[in-house]
Write a protein that holds these residues in place. Structure first.
Motif, PDB file in Angstrom:
ATOM      1  N   GLN A 100      48.421  45.834  46.604  1.00  0.00           N
ATOM      2  CA  GLN A 100      49.365  46.899  46.317  1.00  0.00           C
ATOM      3  C   GLN A 100      50.682  46.788  46.203  1.00  0.00           C
ATOM      4  OE1 GLN A 100      48.318  50.347  47.073  1.00  0.00           O
ATOM      5  NE2 GLN A 100      46.439  49.474  47.097  1.00  0.00           N
ATOM      6  N   THR A 101      51.177  45.526  46.524  1.00  0.00           N
ATOM      7  CA  THR A 101      52.493  45.373  46.154  1.00  0.00           C
ATOM      8  C   THR A 101      52.584  44.918  44.570  1.00  0.00           C
ATOM      9  OG1 THR A 101      53.112  43.998  48.113  1.00  0.00           O
ATOM     10  CG2 THR A 101      54.291  43.629  46.345  1.00  0.00           C
ATOM     11  N   TYR A 102      51.282  44.257  43.912  1.00  0.00           N
ATOM     12  CA  TYR A 102      51.278  44.034  42.632  1.00  0.00           C
ATOM     13  C   TYR A 102      51.396  45.362  41.894  1.00  0.00           C
ATOM     14  CZ  TYR A 102      49.286  43.154  38.130  1.00  0.00           C
ATOM     15  OH  TYR A 102      49.047  43.014  36.694  1.00  0.00           O
ATOM     16  N   ASP A 103      50.529  46.347  42.412  1.00  0.00           N
ATOM     17  CA  ASP A 103      50.423  47.680  41.687  1.00  0.00           C
ATOM     18  C   ASP A 103      52.004  48.403  41.583  1.00  0.00           C
ATOM     19  OD1 ASP A 103      48.048  47.303  41.384  1.00  0.00           O
ATOM     20  OD2 ASP A 103      46.984  48.328  43.007  1.00  0.00           O
ATOM     21  N   PHE A 104      52.607  48.220  42.846  1.00  0.00           N
ATOM     22  CA  PHE A 104      54.164  48.858  42.853  1.00  0.00           C
ATOM     23  C   PHE A 104      54.985  48.207  41.987  1.00  0.00           C
ATOM     24  CE2 PHE A 104      58.353  47.969  44.428  1.00  0.00           C
ATOM     25  CZ  PHE A 104      58.763  49.426  44.825  1.00  0.00           C
ATOM     26  N   LEU A 105      55.012  46.838  41.993  1.00  0.00           N
ATOM     27  CA  LEU A 105      55.792  46.067  40.744  1.00  0.00           C
ATOM     28  C   LEU A 105      55.261  46.406  39.424  1.00  0.00           C
ATOM     29  CD1 LEU A 105      55.877  42.775  42.550  1.00  0.00           C
ATOM     30  CD2 LEU A 105      57.947  44.221  42.330  1.00  0.00           C
TER      31      LEU A 105
END
Length: 215
Positions: A100-105
């Motif tokens: 989820q953090t990757y998708d946000f970034l």
């Protein structure tokens, strides 16, 4: 929770080896400072970004050639966010947290076409992800894309980063995941700023104690 750095072409190759857990000419793991890397756990590391089939330096060279990029040694051609898993976060949801953090970034910085790599390291004290990307933005006057770490990682971006990431993760998991704290709730703060803040609180407390003694 998270911090960001900007790098020139000269640093990209070294960083790539560190992210991939490569070794130097002496057969030692490439690392920074006194990092406590546990080689026996390195097989647990993984990369959430697409496999580029080329080195970090080669990908950065290719991507920067597709847009306007000044041909100077001091130009920052890669940025890297390091996002650490909150200590109290459930281990069973760890990979989902980083995904989820990757998708946000990825969405925040121009899509997957700008992503160099996103290695999650599980062989150090606390799991964390190195999200490396080429800082590309549109030249508002000329209309074409260009490399500009200064414009991409600007004051507004730093001030809103943790709040935006917290909202994204809270929406997915359904609860606060502990992104915002003393160091992040008002935007990214340096260690010096945090120390100054702590020192000021101690000084104010001392003044109150002294006044009470006088009374």
């Amino acid at each position: 929770m998270a911090n960001v750095q900007k790098y020139t072409r000269g640093a990209v190759g070294h960083l790539g080896k560190h992210y991939e857990r490569g070794k130097d000419d002496k057969g030692q793991l490439v690392k920074f400072g006194n990092q406590d890397i546990k080689p026996e756990l390195s097989h647990l590391n993984y990369n959430l970004a697409p496999d580029r089939n080329m080195s970090h330096s080669e990908f950065v060279k290719q991507r920067t050639s597709e847009v306007q990029c000044l041909n100077r040694k001091d130009v920052n051609v890669m940025c890297s966010w390091v996002v650490t898993l909150p200590k109290d976060f459930p281990k069973e949801n760890e990979r989902d947290f980083f995904q989820q953090t990757y998708d946000f970034l990825k969405d925040r910085y121009g899509g997957e076409k700008n992503v160099v790599s996103a290695y999650v390291h599980k062989d150090e004290n606390q799991p964390h992800m190195h999200f490396a990307f080429v800082p590309i933005t549109q030249d508002k006057k000329k209309g074409h894309d260009k490399v500009s770490a200064k414009e991409v990682i600007n004051k507004k971006d730093l001030q809103t980063f943790h709040k935006d990431l917290s909202k994204h993760l809270e929406k997915h998991f359904g609860h606060d995941v502990g992104i915002l704290n003393e160091a992040t709730k008002d935007g990214n703060k340096s260690i010096q700023e945090l120390k100054r803040g702590t020192a000021q609180k101690e000084l104010n407390s001392l003044k109150i104690d002294l006044q009470a003694f006088k009374d």
